[in-house]
Design an enzyme around this catalytic site. Structure first.
Site, PDB file in Angstrom:
ATOM      1  CE  LYS A 142       0.816   1.283   4.519  1.00  0.00           C
ATOM      2  NZ  LYS A 142       1.676   2.438   4.861  1.00  0.00           N
ATOM      3  CG  ASP A 144      -0.349   0.291   8.521  1.00  0.00           C
ATOM      4  OD1 ASP A 144      -1.071   1.208   8.958  1.00  0.00           O
ATOM      5  OD2 ASP A 144       0.738   0.481   7.952  1.00  0.00           O
TER       6      ASP A 144
HETATM    7  O1  C5P Z   1       0.916  -1.099  15.041  1.00  0.00           O
HETATM    8  P1  C5P Z   1       2.348  -1.156  14.612  1.00  0.00           P
HETATM    9  O2  C5P Z   1       3.111  -2.252  15.301  1.00  0.00           O
HETATM   10  O3  C5P Z   1       2.503  -1.195  13.127  1.00  0.00           O
HETATM   11  O4  C5P Z   1       2.998   0.217  15.072  1.00  0.00           O
HETATM   12  C1  C5P Z   1       4.379   0.388  15.260  1.00  0.00           C
HETATM   13  C2  C5P Z   1       4.639   1.580  16.154  1.00  0.00           C
HETATM   14  O5  C5P Z   1       4.293   2.792  15.463  1.00  0.00           O
HETATM   15  C3  C5P Z   1       3.799   1.606  17.415  1.00  0.00           C
HETATM   16  O6  C5P Z   1       4.426   0.893  18.452  1.00  0.00           O
HETATM   17  C4  C5P Z   1       3.717   3.079  17.725  1.00  0.00           C
HETATM   18  O7  C5P Z   1       4.908   3.493  18.366  1.00  0.00           O
HETATM   19  C5  C5P Z   1       3.713   3.730  16.345  1.00  0.00           C
HETATM   20  N1  C5P Z   1       2.351   4.070  15.876  1.00  0.00           N
HETATM   21  C6  C5P Z   1       1.695   5.138  16.445  1.00  0.00           C
HETATM   22  N2  C5P Z   1       0.425   5.457  16.035  1.00  0.00           N
HETATM   23  C7  C5P Z   1      -0.184   4.742  15.061  1.00  0.00           C
HETATM   24  C8  C5P Z   1       0.475   3.653  14.445  1.00  0.00           C
HETATM   25  C9  C5P Z   1       1.749   3.338  14.890  1.00  0.00           C
HETATM   26  O8  C5P Z   1       2.234   5.826  17.320  1.00  0.00           O
HETATM   27  N3  C5P Z   1      -1.428   5.077  14.677  1.00  0.00           N
END
Ligand code: C5P
Length: 291
Positions: A8, A134
């Site tokens: 994406k 995501d």
């Molecule tokens: O959910 P994911 O593991 O992909 O996210 C990785 C990191 O990115 C999270 O631990 C967080 O620190 C940050 N993040 C965030 N806000 C979001 C998505 C991700 O702060 N909406």
């Protein structure tokens, strides 16, 4: 059995506020691309999950989201079933292209069928949401609005098809690190949403990725690449997600290829890929597994 996990890009990303759970409240537009990883599944009679792939730079251990997805299913529905998964990785990890999240979503969809688990689509999305913010988008595909942590998805009408030039700098970025930096520069001023404006007007030029500023201030070369994409007459040039990939939208693949050659002449350290945007109906026929 082989299935595909599509990448994406984010057509704009707005950081609204920091949440109490450490995540950030976002508004973003997701768009599926034809760039895809290939996952091949072989059932096993024991209860092992075996994962391997073609890229040495990627971790194929227990921290890989494909492994995590398979494990989450085994926890939700314990039983003696295993799988061997072989991956051909084409989506570079750590570039904001959603490869790991897409891998996780199609793994949940496919193993639910292979293992006859009978989990409902909503249950799979819930498991996916816990693996990464995501992941839920990849249960829709095409062109979608994402709110909340980026995990509340609203499919949008799909009016276009673009050729996409994806530019890959010679380094990846940690999403966590980028959001940490963004937190320091977050203001609480109410803003007019460029994404909402775009959804009403259809004017692409309004779109912005608010994570660009923190990334570009640390890596000014990326700002130069974005400007070069504009000089190449990209209809829109932005960073995808938390980077480090940048992309340009073009009317034809030929224009995107020509722009890619010019960008790699100006920035010899980058690689580029030319692909297409993928609509929702095409997304589901391409990935090769349904709900
Ligand atoms: O959910 P994911 O593991 O992909 O996210 C990785 C990191 O990115 C999270 O631990 C967080 O620190 C940050 N993040 C965030 N806000 C979001 C998505 C991700 O702060 N909406």
């Amino acid at each position: 059995m082989k299935i595909f996990a599509l990448a994406k890009i984010n057509l704009g990303l707005e950081v609204i506020r920091r949440r109490d759970d450490g995540y950030h409240e976002l508004r973003t537009l997701f768009q599926s691309l034809s760039l895809a990883d290939e996952l091949e599944f072989f059932p096993r009679n024991d209860d092992l999950i075996r994962l391997s792939g073609n890229k040495k730079s990627v971790s194929w251990g227990n921290d890989n989201l494909i492994y995590q997805a398979a494990l989450a299913l085994k926890r939700a529905k314990p039983g003696t079933y295993g799988v061997e998964i072989k991956v051909r990785k084409n989506i570079p990890p750590g570039y904001g292209l959603g490869g790991g999240s897409s891998n996780a979503a199609v793994t949940l969809l496919f193993l639910n069928q292979l293992w006859n688990l009978g989990l409902a689509p909503g249950e799979l999305v819930e498991i996916g949401r816990q693996l990464g913010a995501d992941v839920p988008f990849f249960f829709h595909g095409g062109f979608c609005l994402g709110e909340g942590r980026g995990d509340l998805i609203q499919p949008q009408p799909e009016k276009w098809k673009w050729a996409v030039l994806v530019v890959l700098p010679p380094f990846s970025l940690s999403t966590r690190w980028v959001f940490q930096q963004a937190r320091l520069s977050l203001t609480s001023k109410p803003k007019v949403s460029k994404i909402n404006q775009f959804l009403k007007s259809g004017c692409l030029a309004a779109l912005e990725n608010e994570l660009e500023e923190v990334v570009f201030s640390r890596f000014p070369r990326l700002r130069e690449i974005k400007e070069a994409l504009k000089d190449q007459k990209a209809e829109l040039s932005l960073m995808s997600g938390s980077g480090s990939a940048l992309y340009g939208l073009f009317a034809t693949s030929q224009q995107a290829e020509e722009a890619g050659r010019e960008i790699s002449r100006l920035f010899p350290e980058v690689e580029f890929r030319v692909c297409q945007t993928v609509k929702r109906s095409q997304y589901w026929t391409t990935i090769g597994v349904g709900v």
